[in-house]
Scaffold this active site. Structure first.
Site, short mmCIF file in Angstrom:
data_model
loop_
_atom_site.label_atom_id
_atom_site.label_comp_id
_atom_site.label_asym_id
_atom_site.label_seq_id
_atom_site.Cartn_x
_atom_site.Cartn_y
_atom_site.Cartn_z
N CYS A 100 0.86 -1.18 0.00
CA CYS A 100 0.00 0.00 0.00
C CYS A 100 0.89 1.23 0.00
O CYS A 100 1.74 1.38 0.88
CB CYS A 100 -0.87 -0.03 1.25
SG CYS A 100 -1.66 1.55 1.64
N CYS A 104 -3.57 7.44 -1.41
CA CYS A 104 -4.87 7.55 -2.08
C CYS A 104 -5.99 8.03 -1.16
O CYS A 104 -7.00 8.55 -1.64
CB CYS A 104 -5.27 6.20 -2.66
SG CYS A 104 -3.90 5.24 -3.28
N THR A 191 -3.90 4.92 7.62
CA THR A 191 -2.92 4.54 6.61
C THR A 191 -2.01 5.72 6.27
O THR A 191 -2.49 6.80 5.93
CB THR A 191 -3.66 4.08 5.34
OG1 THR A 191 -4.43 2.93 5.68
CG2 THR A 191 -2.71 3.73 4.22
N GLU A 257 0.24 1.87 9.43
CA GLU A 257 -0.98 2.45 10.00
C GLU A 257 -0.68 2.95 11.41
O GLU A 257 0.19 2.39 12.08
CB GLU A 257 -2.11 1.41 10.08
CG GLU A 257 -2.98 1.35 8.84
CD GLU A 257 -2.43 0.46 7.75
OE1 GLU A 257 -1.67 -0.47 8.08
OE2 GLU A 257 -2.74 0.68 6.56
N HIS A 292 -12.79 5.08 -2.64
CA HIS A 292 -11.71 4.20 -2.14
C HIS A 292 -11.96 2.74 -2.52
O HIS A 292 -11.02 1.96 -2.65
CB HIS A 292 -11.52 4.37 -0.62
CG HIS A 292 -10.09 4.14 -0.22
ND1 HIS A 292 -9.04 4.83 -0.76
CD2 HIS A 292 -9.53 3.25 0.62
CE1 HIS A 292 -7.90 4.38 -0.26
NE2 HIS A 292 -8.17 3.42 0.59
N TYR A 296 -9.22 0.24 -4.87
CA TYR A 296 -8.73 -1.13 -4.64
C TYR A 296 -8.70 -1.96 -5.92
O TYR A 296 -7.99 -2.96 -6.00
CB TYR A 296 -9.59 -1.83 -3.56
CG TYR A 296 -9.17 -1.47 -2.16
CD1 TYR A 296 -8.93 -0.15 -1.79
CD2 TYR A 296 -9.00 -2.44 -1.19
CE1 TYR A 296 -8.53 0.18 -0.51
CE2 TYR A 296 -8.60 -2.12 0.10
CZ TYR A 296 -8.37 -0.80 0.43
OH TYR A 296 -7.98 -0.49 1.70
N CYS A 299 -4.87 -0.64 -6.95
CA CYS A 299 -3.68 -0.92 -6.13
C CYS A 299 -3.50 -2.40 -5.85
O CYS A 299 -2.40 -2.95 -5.99
CB CYS A 299 -3.71 -0.11 -4.84
SG CYS A 299 -4.88 -0.69 -3.60
N GLU A 447 -5.98 -5.42 4.76
CA GLU A 447 -6.49 -4.18 4.17
C GLU A 447 -7.54 -4.48 3.10
O GLU A 447 -8.50 -3.73 2.93
CB GLU A 447 -5.33 -3.39 3.57
CG GLU A 447 -5.56 -1.90 3.63
CD GLU A 447 -4.37 -1.12 3.12
OE1 GLU A 447 -3.68 -1.60 2.21
OE2 GLU A 447 -4.16 -0.01 3.63
FE1 SF4 Z 1 -3.27 1.86 0.05
FE2 SF4 Z 1 -4.65 0.92 -1.98
FE3 SF4 Z 1 -5.81 2.51 -0.16
FE4 SF4 Z 1 -3.99 3.47 -1.91
S1 SF4 Z 1 -6.02 2.61 -2.38
S2 SF4 Z 1 -4.12 3.92 0.25
S3 SF4 Z 1 -2.58 1.76 -2.05
S4 SF4 Z 1 -4.99 0.44 0.16
FE FE Z 2 -6.44 1.13 2.26
#
Ligand code: SF4
Ligand code: FE
Length: 482
Positions: A100, A104, A191, A257, A292, A296, A299, A447
């Site tokens: 991660c 984001c 995060t 985190e 968000h 995912y 990422c 996560e």
């Molecule tokens: Fe982390 Fe993925 Fe969330 Fe970006 S979208 S902060 S890489 S978990």
């Molecule tokens: Fe996350």
């Protein structure tokens, strides 16, 4: 953009004067701490043009506010192309870091607040949208990292914010003073908190009448007076302090985190984006969550690419790559991973314009995306462990490879196919360990299930957003039912 290189970003973190605690001790320079540095490295990739031909266009874009070049992580999406590019950027960074990269959450927070502040101003005559735009302009020009802070610690889950014996379990306004507000509470699982210059706080749930003090959103510098950070532990995290890279598995990158505590923190008026408008709070939560959940689909897919590569390597290094069941399993991993990508692209391509002029994702498809993410990475990780074998968790340590009394034995007895150094085989095994039961599993697995909301949150949204009545009407019509 003031911060324009990974080095400049990493250096800038040294200027933050914060109360940070790591393993029970005060930590004055997080970026130098071996347990934290890999996570800062992961964020720094968002400042790095890298080697991919498409990287510059994905990482940078043009501000709709100023016309200047900005990081996409500070951008307000202006169409479906932007939404798709965001997912492509996230997949690219997942491939680079296998973790991660943390940046984001702030981006998704800005984009949610952008439309909600506009609508709040229309409904209540407030002036939040202009304030948010001023703040964004500053963030874009400075190119700072902004942590998005939503999840409250919540105390007793059966009680509303206002009913908790200790009201501080939800971040809330304790005082309205001339020129601003004073807030108290804590945000959990934050995060990238220690790698951020700023914190953007949002409400954690839809507030109701009587809960005005909890309907609060604001941004403040991470080193504001009254904020304390306590780093969360991850499995095998102290291996990073042992010195050698092998046992860490992914020595360059990591995630992070922290628990972020706000003890009577003053927030100046110009950084307050919601202050008591309970009817607006749920929209922030839902829109942020949709963005968000879209994220995912980028990422985790990028991380999945590295994992699939590791499965193939592990199989090759032990001479199993041509076995039909191994090929089947790797095909299955690809199928699952690309299905997640399809979801990320679909909810982006089906985005729509908001009254504020920015673009939102298709919320139903974004929730489908994330619900799949709560399952598929676990199956991908299971297949990875299946292919790699038990050595993933029984392999001796790096120090045994360095000890002349054992090194030759390990070289001889842990060797796979001819032509592949034993140590290379061990490196990929340790990477697989990291991603499935070590630190890396925090980012890839835990996560995936809880980040951007736990599975039940997606189920609730899916059942609300899918028009079941319309489907019933279709079935009736086809079946000839009046
Ligand atoms: Fe982390 Fe993925 Fe969330 Fe970006 S979208 S902060 S890489 S978990
Ligand atoms: Fe996350």
């Amino acid at each position: 953009m003031k911060l324009s290189s990974p080095e400049a970003y990493l250096d800038s973190l040294k200027d933050l004067e914060r109360d940070v605690f790591v393993l029970g001790e005060r930590c004055s320079c997080t970026v130098e701490h071996p347990m934290i540095r890999p996570s800062a490295n992961a964020v720094s990739e968002s400042y790095d043009i890298g080697e991919e031909p498409e990287a510059e266009d994905l990482l940078f874009t043009t501000s709709h506010l100023t016309g200047r070049k900005i990081s996409r992580f500070t951008h307000i999406h202006q169409g479906t192309e932007d939404l798709v590019d965001k997912v492509l950027m996230q997949r690219m960074l997942g491939r680079r870091t296998a973790t991660c990269f943390q940046r984001c959450v702030g981006m998704d927070g800005f984009n949610a607040l952008y439309s909600v502040t506009y609508e709040c101003d229309q409904a209540h005559g407030t002036g939040y949208h202009g304030r948010l735009k001023d703040y964004l302009e500053w963030v874009q020009d400075e190119n700072v990292v902004v942590e998005g802070a939503m999840t409250d610690v919540k105390g007793d889950r059966s009680l509303r914010p206002g009913e908790q014996p200790d009201p501080d379990v939800f971040v809330h306004i304790v005082e309205r003073v001339p020129g601003g507000i004073v807030v108290r509470g804590a945000k959990a699982h934050q995060t990238g908190a220690l790698n951020s210059h700023e914190i953007l706080v949002m409400p954690t749930t839809a507030m109701r009448e009587g809960e005005e003090d909890f309907a609060v959103s604001f941004a403040i510098p991470a080193d504001s007076k009254g904020i304390t950070f306590v780093l969360g532990r991850q499995p095998s995290d102290t291996r990073k302090m042992e010195g050698g890279p092998l046992d860490v598995g992914n020595p360059g990158y990591g995630s992070q985190e922290a628990l972020v505590i706000f003890e009577d923190v003053f927030v100046p008026e110009e950084r307050v984006f919601m202050c008591g408008e309970v009817d607006q709070s749920g929209k922030v939560v839902e829109r942020f969550a949709s963005f968000h959940r879209q994220s995912y689909g980028g990422c985790k897919v990028g991380v999945g690419d590295v994992i699939i590569g590791a499965a193939q390597l592990a199989a090759e290094y032990q001479g199993a790559a041509r076995a039909s069941h191994v090929r089947d399993k790797i095909t299955e991993m690809i199928h699952l991973n690309e299905t997640l990508f399809c979801c990320g692209i679909a909810c982006s391509s089906r985005g729509h314009e908001m009254p504020a002029g920015n673009w939102d994702v298709d919320a139903l498809l974004a929730n489908i995306c994330k619900l799949n993410v709560t399952r598929f990475p676990f199956e991908i990780a299971r297949l990875l462990q299946d292919i790699a074998g038990g050595l993933v968790v029984t392999m001796p340590s790096e120090k045994d490879f360095a000890n002349p009394e054992t090194a030759a034995y390990l070289e001889k007895y842990l060797k796979g196919v001819e032509g592949v150094p034993t140590l290379d085989r061990m490196k990929i095994m340790k990477f697989i360990e990291n991603m499935t039961v070590g630190c890396g599993a925090a980012a890839y697995l835990t996560e995936s299930i809880h980040g951007a909301g736990s599975p039940q949150a997606q189920r609730i949204m899916i059942s609300r957003l899918a028009d079941i009545g319309e489907k019933v009407a279709l079935a009736k019509k086809i079946a000839g039912i009046e």
